[in-house]
Design a protein around this motif. Structure first.
Motif, PDB file in Angstrom:
ATOM      1  N   ALA A  13      37.654  35.761  57.478  1.00  0.00           N
ATOM      2  CA  ALA A  13      37.125  34.604  56.888  1.00  0.00           C
ATOM      3  C   ALA A  13      35.712  35.155  55.829  1.00  0.00           C
ATOM      4  CB  ALA A  13      36.353  33.565  57.603  1.00  0.00           C
ATOM      5  N   TYR A  14      35.890  34.563  54.593  1.00  0.00           N
ATOM      6  CA  TYR A  14      34.766  35.129  53.384  1.00  0.00           C
ATOM      7  C   TYR A  14      34.095  33.979  52.966  1.00  0.00           C
ATOM      8  CZ  TYR A  14      38.617  38.842  53.747  1.00  0.00           C
ATOM      9  OH  TYR A  14      39.420  39.895  53.983  1.00  0.00           O
ATOM     10  N   HIS A  15      33.047  34.429  51.980  1.00  0.00           N
ATOM     11  CA  HIS A  15      32.541  33.839  51.175  1.00  0.00           C
ATOM     12  C   HIS A  15      32.492  34.300  50.049  1.00  0.00           C
ATOM     13  CE1 HIS A  15      29.224  31.937  53.977  1.00  0.00           C
ATOM     14  NE2 HIS A  15      30.196  31.272  54.084  1.00  0.00           N
ATOM     15  N   ALA A  16      32.628  33.694  48.872  1.00  0.00           N
ATOM     16  CA  ALA A  16      32.429  34.241  47.454  1.00  0.00           C
ATOM     17  C   ALA A  16      31.298  33.626  46.822  1.00  0.00           C
ATOM     18  CB  ALA A  16      33.786  33.889  46.660  1.00  0.00           C
ATOM     19  N   HIS A  17      30.587  34.269  46.208  1.00  0.00           N
ATOM     20  CA  HIS A  17      29.218  33.680  45.720  1.00  0.00           C
ATOM     21  C   HIS A  17      29.296  33.980  44.095  1.00  0.00           C
ATOM     22  CE1 HIS A  17      26.975  33.249  49.416  1.00  0.00           C
ATOM     23  NE2 HIS A  17      27.644  34.273  49.927  1.00  0.00           N
ATOM     24  N   VAL A  18      29.717  32.939  43.491  1.00  0.00           N
ATOM     25  CA  VAL A  18      29.737  32.968  41.828  1.00  0.00           C
ATOM     26  C   VAL A  18      28.271  33.046  41.481  1.00  0.00           C
ATOM     27  CG1 VAL A  18      30.652  31.992  39.739  1.00  0.00           C
ATOM     28  CG2 VAL A  18      31.862  32.071  41.923  1.00  0.00           C
ATOM     29  N   TYR A  19      27.925  34.033  40.555  1.00  0.00           N
ATOM     30  CA  TYR A  19      26.548  34.096  39.984  1.00  0.00           C
ATOM     31  C   TYR A  19      26.510  33.604  38.715  1.00  0.00           C
ATOM     32  CZ  TYR A  19      25.269  37.047  44.276  1.00  0.00           C
ATOM     33  OH  TYR A  19      24.986  37.320  45.349  1.00  0.00           O
ATOM     34  N   PHE A  20      25.546  33.017  38.347  1.00  0.00           N
ATOM     35  CA  PHE A  20      25.330  32.426  36.934  1.00  0.00           C
ATOM     36  C   PHE A  20      23.954  32.371  36.504  1.00  0.00           C
ATOM     37  CE2 PHE A  20      25.894  28.860  39.953  1.00  0.00           C
ATOM     38  CZ  PHE A  20      24.690  28.377  39.646  1.00  0.00           C
ATOM     39  N   ASP A  21      23.792  31.810  35.223  1.00  0.00           N
ATOM     40  CA  ASP A  21      22.387  31.659  34.798  1.00  0.00           C
ATOM     41  C   ASP A  21      22.426  30.296  34.091  1.00  0.00           C
ATOM     42  OD1 ASP A  21      23.553  32.203  32.344  1.00  0.00           O
ATOM     43  OD2 ASP A  21      22.352  34.080  32.399  1.00  0.00           O
ATOM     44  N   GLY A  80      35.539  35.143  33.636  1.00  0.00           N
ATOM     45  CA  GLY A  80      35.057  35.598  32.355  1.00  0.00           C
ATOM     46  C   GLY A  80      34.156  36.781  32.618  1.00  0.00           C
ATOM     47  N   GLU A  81      32.567  36.763  32.368  1.00  0.00           N
ATOM     48  CA  GLU A  81      31.775  37.666  32.383  1.00  0.00           C
ATOM     49  C   GLU A  81      30.803  37.384  33.581  1.00  0.00           C
ATOM     50  OE1 GLU A  81      31.322  40.190  30.104  1.00  0.00           O
ATOM     51  OE2 GLU A  81      33.222  39.375  29.188  1.00  0.00           O
ATOM     52  N   LEU A  82      31.243  36.292  34.475  1.00  0.00           N
ATOM     53  CA  LEU A  82      30.372  36.019  35.705  1.00  0.00           C
ATOM     54  C   LEU A  82      30.795  37.313  36.607  1.00  0.00           C
ATOM     55  CD1 LEU A  82      30.829  32.212  36.362  1.00  0.00           C
ATOM     56  CD2 LEU A  82      29.095  33.615  35.074  1.00  0.00           C
ATOM     57  N   ASN A  83      29.571  37.565  37.526  1.00  0.00           N
ATOM     58  CA  ASN A  83      29.678  38.649  38.728  1.00  0.00           C
ATOM     59  C   ASN A  83      30.005  37.555  39.992  1.00  0.00           C
ATOM     60  OD1 ASN A  83      29.609  40.614  37.014  1.00  0.00           O
ATOM     61  ND2 ASN A  83      27.194  40.362  36.889  1.00  0.00           N
ATOM     62  N   VAL A  84      30.732  38.069  40.858  1.00  0.00           N
ATOM     63  CA  VAL A  84      31.172  37.431  42.135  1.00  0.00           C
ATOM     64  C   VAL A  84      30.727  38.469  43.182  1.00  0.00           C
ATOM     65  CG1 VAL A  84      32.644  36.199  43.309  1.00  0.00           C
ATOM     66  CG2 VAL A  84      32.914  35.945  40.769  1.00  0.00           C
ATOM     67  N   LEU A  85      29.945  38.134  44.409  1.00  0.00           N
ATOM     68  CA  LEU A  85      30.104  38.796  45.523  1.00  0.00           C
ATOM     69  C   LEU A  85      31.316  38.145  46.460  1.00  0.00           C
ATOM     70  CD1 LEU A  85      28.764  40.365  47.881  1.00  0.00           C
ATOM     71  CD2 LEU A  85      27.119  38.857  47.988  1.00  0.00           C
ATOM     72  N   VAL A  86      32.028  39.120  46.881  1.00  0.00           N
ATOM     73  CA  VAL A  86      33.092  38.458  48.106  1.00  0.00           C
ATOM     74  C   VAL A  86      32.501  39.283  49.236  1.00  0.00           C
ATOM     75  CG1 VAL A  86      35.368  38.252  48.597  1.00  0.00           C
ATOM     76  CG2 VAL A  86      34.747  37.980  46.253  1.00  0.00           C
ATOM     77  N   HIS A  87      32.334  38.462  50.289  1.00  0.00           N
ATOM     78  CA  HIS A  87      31.798  39.108  51.758  1.00  0.00           C
ATOM     79  C   HIS A  87      32.608  38.375  52.669  1.00  0.00           C
ATOM     80  CE1 HIS A  87      29.177  36.276  53.319  1.00  0.00           C
ATOM     81  NE2 HIS A  87      28.422  36.191  52.135  1.00  0.00           N
ATOM     82  N   ALA A  88      32.593  39.396  53.746  1.00  0.00           N
ATOM     83  CA  ALA A  88      33.421  38.913  54.916  1.00  0.00           C
ATOM     84  C   ALA A  88      32.173  38.281  55.733  1.00  0.00           C
ATOM     85  CB  ALA A  88      33.646  40.198  55.834  1.00  0.00           C
ATOM     86  N   LEU A  89      33.044  37.101  56.647  1.00  0.00           N
ATOM     87  CA  LEU A  89      32.145  36.534  57.770  1.00  0.00           C
ATOM     88  C   LEU A  89      32.392  37.115  59.115  1.00  0.00           C
ATOM     89  CD1 LEU A  89      32.669  33.105  56.321  1.00  0.00           C
ATOM     90  CD2 LEU A  89      30.606  34.231  56.178  1.00  0.00           C
ATOM     91  N   SER A  90      31.798  38.258  59.302  1.00  0.00           N
ATOM     92  CA  SER A  90      31.804  38.915  60.698  1.00  0.00           C
ATOM     93  C   SER A  90      30.959  38.433  61.776  1.00  0.00           C
ATOM     94  CB  SER A  90      31.770  40.379  60.359  1.00  0.00           C
ATOM     95  OG  SER A  90      30.423  40.580  60.249  1.00  0.00           O
ATOM     96  N   LEU A 104      33.535  41.312  42.294  1.00  0.00           N
ATOM     97  CA  LEU A 104      34.238  41.250  40.897  1.00  0.00           C
ATOM     98  C   LEU A 104      33.201  41.411  39.957  1.00  0.00           C
ATOM     99  CD1 LEU A 104      36.605  38.183  42.197  1.00  0.00           C
ATOM    100  CD2 LEU A 104      37.213  40.423  42.184  1.00  0.00           C
ATOM    101  N   GLY A 105      33.269  42.103  39.148  1.00  0.00           N
ATOM    102  CA  GLY A 105      32.412  42.254  38.144  1.00  0.00           C
ATOM    103  C   GLY A 105      31.331  43.472  38.288  1.00  0.00           C
ATOM    104  N   ASP A 106      30.288  43.256  38.122  1.00  0.00           N
ATOM    105  CA  ASP A 106      29.065  44.212  38.594  1.00  0.00           C
ATOM    106  C   ASP A 106      28.376  43.821  39.643  1.00  0.00           C
ATOM    107  OD1 ASP A 106      29.781  45.541  36.125  1.00  0.00           O
ATOM    108  OD2 ASP A 106      28.609  44.397  34.851  1.00  0.00           O
ATOM    109  N   PRO A 107      27.846  44.560  40.583  1.00  0.00           N
ATOM    110  CA  PRO A 107      27.166  44.224  41.811  1.00  0.00           C
ATOM    111  C   PRO A 107      25.610  43.794  41.322  1.00  0.00           C
ATOM    112  CG  PRO A 107      27.950  46.348  42.054  1.00  0.00           C
ATOM    113  CD  PRO A 107      28.171  45.989  40.615  1.00  0.00           C
ATOM    114  N   VAL A 108      25.301  42.698  41.882  1.00  0.00           N
ATOM    115  CA  VAL A 108      24.094  42.074  41.829  1.00  0.00           C
ATOM    116  C   VAL A 108      23.272  42.461  43.086  1.00  0.00           C
ATOM    117  CG1 VAL A 108      22.931  39.786  41.715  1.00  0.00           C
ATOM    118  CG2 VAL A 108      25.086  40.174  40.325  1.00  0.00           C
ATOM    119  N   GLU A 109      22.086  42.805  42.622  1.00  0.00           N
ATOM    120  CA  GLU A 109      20.973  43.307  43.791  1.00  0.00           C
ATOM    121  C   GLU A 109      20.850  42.097  44.543  1.00  0.00           C
ATOM    122  OE1 GLU A 109      16.775  45.025  44.413  1.00  0.00           O
ATOM    123  OE2 GLU A 109      17.415  45.181  42.484  1.00  0.00           O
TER     124      GLU A 109
END
Length: 117
Positions: A13-21, A80-90, A104-109
């Motif tokens: 299982a996973y979450h994808a977190h789509v980052y935006f402003d 597009g230009e959005l960065n996305v964190l995809v992480h497991a649900l362990s 997907l894209g650049d890592p976000v701190e």
């Protein structure tokens, strides 16, 4: 040059977190809505604030290994230009956001202090 961990389908299982402003809010909201509709995925709130370890506004998409192979390439193509964190649900939030974090894209701190009691 830093290696970016690209998503790999090796978890259940996973979450994808789509980052935006503020400027990309409408695009990100529509992207998340489309993901939910197209793939039958659960989409969380569109947060116009930082939540948990996330240092940017975000929207969470919940999916499993069965949806991964169709969803991740689509998301990567559509983001597009959005960065996305995809992480497991362990079951271990710290591991999920470090060892099992993919981009997907650049890592976000991330603010890992959010996981401390």
């Amino acid at each position: 040059m830093e290696m970016i961990n690209r998503p790999i389908n090796r978890h259940q299982a996973y979450h994808a977190h789509v980052y935006f402003d503020q400027d990309s809010l409408a695009f990100a909201s529509e992207l998340c809505h489309q993901a939910g509709e197209k793939f039958g995925l659960k989409v969380g709130r569109v947060h116009e604030k930082c939540v948990g370890p996330h240092t940017q506004w975000s929207c969470q998409i919940i999916f499993n290994h069965k949806a991964f192979d169709a969803f991740i390439p689509w998301l990567d193509e559509q983001r597009g230009e959005l960065n996305v964190l995809v992480h497991a649900l362990s079951g271990n939030a710290i591991d999920d956001h470090t060892n099992y974090a993919y981009w997907l894209g650049d890592p976000v701190e991330l603010n890992m202090d959010a996981f401390l009691d």
